[in-house]
Design an enzyme around this catalytic site. Structure first.
Site, short mmCIF file in Angstrom:
data_model
loop_
_atom_site.label_atom_id
_atom_site.label_comp_id
_atom_site.label_asym_id
_atom_site.label_seq_id
_atom_site.Cartn_x
_atom_site.Cartn_y
_atom_site.Cartn_z
N CYS B 37 0.42 -2.02 -0.02
CA CYS B 37 0.01 0.25 -0.01
C CYS B 37 0.60 1.08 0.25
CB CYS B 37 -0.79 0.33 1.24
SG CYS B 37 -1.86 -1.66 1.16
N CYS B 107 -3.11 8.86 5.89
CA CYS B 107 -1.57 8.65 6.86
C CYS B 107 -1.85 8.82 8.13
CB CYS B 107 -0.82 9.59 6.67
SG CYS B 107 -0.63 9.52 4.63
#
Lengths: 405, 138
Positions: B37, B107
């Protein structure tokens, strides 16, 4: 003094050569005529300029000027070639063969064809990015009307065996179209020697202006026709209506001429710099070149730096060095480059890649600076990378159960 | 896309990069994300067993600038907090502090997950029950 930022993204677009701009300027103001105005000097001047540019463009790819259709760029050329052939040759068949590493302008056009009821075969590529000619030939069926394979790839620079492809196409009476956007002006391209039936390319990838390109459509052996995708005044032999972008076309012509005259020397100089950059960066542990290194454009290298993420890596120097990454951290899908994945790279290596695209105005000083910056940033980020630590401890990253998210 | 000054600052001068001794009973480690990812975060906390306060926090991150900044910021916030207080760190606070754009919210989610994973690892080592967190879609 080194001037920053440095531009190393010449596969995305190139700066315009000042000599090209100079040729264009009079056609914005002084000679502003419509090339289709047949009955006054303003139109004649414009037409003359377009005719001259058409010769310059044709010469670069070894074609007849009459075979050049001016377009707005390669995306339009891709659409016109594929959709135009699909419609024009509908009575012959509905099958098109292309490759998974093609540009989106080709792939998405093919998807569109499928929605219209056409059939498309997407050939895979080997780990080096090249197609398998036997696979290509085996994919041809009685309904195949077109083979569409790019001349050189935009992400890794790999050059496909165009002559062998055209030989196969000829043998089976199938038309061959190539997107030569990355190749034209950089390496010798000759539609007759290469056996190409249709070819598209764009001015802004070869130091010309944006918004102009050409589609080459063969007139003899065989005579190829495409159905127009825009209705209108019947410009460009009825294949592409719309008032001609005269200054753009003049610039395109000039850009083609400069490339034709300077290509040989220029590619030698650039490939030397590219090799210097590549060799220096390959000295970094766990770094790999993506794609075939022999059959490759002279100005590109695509390198993966394992255990660091491409976007994070670029952030270390992107104020000073402009290049691009196969990582797609910014896209909503989080999918890395489909081209690199088609080469068999794992997602992790695809995320770790940088594409360096050198150009006419790249200097050795810029390359030296780039080497230093990239090296330093890779080392710095590896110190910060848990994957690098695990690799150094001998932990097999595949043995870890990652939480996919 | 341009980064905020705070992201750039954390990226250029990351706080608390490093590794704590995993074998210690008072060190909790959270490893989240996946190489496929494009981001992996490892966040570690060292807890003062007497007071329950996080005395040290370290991270290592494979990812983009926002991922590095999110984890760097998380370690800063963790230090000096009790384990219970640490659980209240929310990803949206990280988003606000770093002015992360929508495409980078994952994030901050990853950083929050890393904190929770580290705390759970610590709890496990202490013989405590692991906490169950709501599944979220990144």
């Amino acid at each position: 003094m080194l001037k920053l930022p440095i531009y190393l993204d010449n596969n995305a677009t190139t700066p315009m050569d000042p000599r090209v701009l100079e040729a264009m300027i009079p056609y914005f103001t002084e000679h502003f005529g419509n090339a289709a105005s047949r009955n006054h000097p303003f139109g004649w001047e414009a037409e003359e300029a377009v005719d001259y540019a058409r010769e310059q463009v044709a010469k670069l790819i070894g074609s007849d000027p009459k075979e050049i259709i001016f377009t707005s760029g390669a995306t339009e050329g891709d659409n016109l070639a594929i959709k135009g052939v699909y419609e024009m040759y509908a009575s012959k068949g509905n099958h098109i063969i292309t490759v998974v590493t093609e540009h989106k302008a080709v792939l998405d056009t093919c998807k569109h064809i499928e929605k219209l009821g056409g059939e498309v075969t997407y050939l895979p590529v080997a780990a080096d990015g090249l197609i398998d000619l036997k696979q290509l030939e085996a994919a041809i069926k009685p309904t195949t009307i077109l083979i569409s394979v790019m001349y050189a790839n935009n992400e890794v620079g790999v050059i496909q065996p165009v002559r062998e492809i055209s030989t196969i196409a000829r043998k089976h009476g199938v038309l061959f179209f190539t997107d030569a956007t990355q190749a034209a002006g950089k390496i010798p391209v000759d539609v007759n020697k290469d056996g190409i039936d249709l070819l598209t390319f764009s001015a802004h990838k070869m130091y010309g202006p944006k918004g102009v390109g050409a589609l080459y459509v063969r007139r003899k052996n065989p005579r190829v026709k495409v159905t127009a995708q825009m209705d209108g005044g019947g410009h460009e032999r009825g294949m592409r209506s719309g008032t001609l972008n005269v200054p753009g076309i003049v610039g395109f012509g000039q850009a083609c001429e400069l490339c034709r005259l300077e290509m040989e020397e220029e590619s030698k100089r650039i490939s030397k710099l590219r090799d210097k950059l590549e060799n220096a960066l390959l000295q970094i542990e766990e770094s790999y070149v993506n794609g075939n290194r022999e059959h490759r454009l002279p100005h590109v290298t695509n390198i993966s730096f394992k255990y660091v993420e491409g976007e994070g890596l670029m952030m270390g120097f992107n104020k000073n060095i402009a290049l691009s990454s196969g990582s797609a951290c910014t896209s909503a899908s989080l999918e890395p480059s489909y081209v690199l994945k088609a080469l068999g790279l794992g997602d992790d290596l695809a995320h770790s890649s940088l594409r360096f695209g050198l150009g006419r105005f790249t200097t050795e000083e810029q390359i030296d600076y780039t080497i230093e910056q990239v090296k330093n940033t890779v080392l710095k980020l590896r110190e910060m990378s848990p994957l690098w630590e695990m690799y150094k401890e001998g932990i097999d990253l595949n043995s870890i159960e990652w939480a996919a998210h | 896309m341009s980064y905020s000054d705070k992201v750039i600052d954390h990226y250029s001068n990351p706080k608390n990069v490093g590794t704590l001794d995993k074998s210690k009973k008072n060190v909790g480690t959270g490893l989240v994300g996946a190489p496929e990812c494009g981001d992996v975060m490892r966040l570690q906390i060292e807890v003062d067993e007497a007071t329950g306060v996080i005395s040290d926090a370290k991270f290592k991150t494979f990812g983009c600038g926002s991922a590095i900044a999110s984890s760097s910021l998380a370690t800063e916030w963790l230090k000096g907090k009790s384990v219970e207080e640490a659980l209240t760190i929310d990803n949206m606070t990280i988003v606000e502090e770093l002015s992360l754009p929508p495409v980078k919210i994952h994030c901050s989610v990853l950083a929050e997950d890393a904190i929770k994973a580290a705390i759970n690892d610590y709890r496990k080592k202490q013989g405590l029950e692991e906490l169950v967190f709501e599944e979220r879609i990144h």
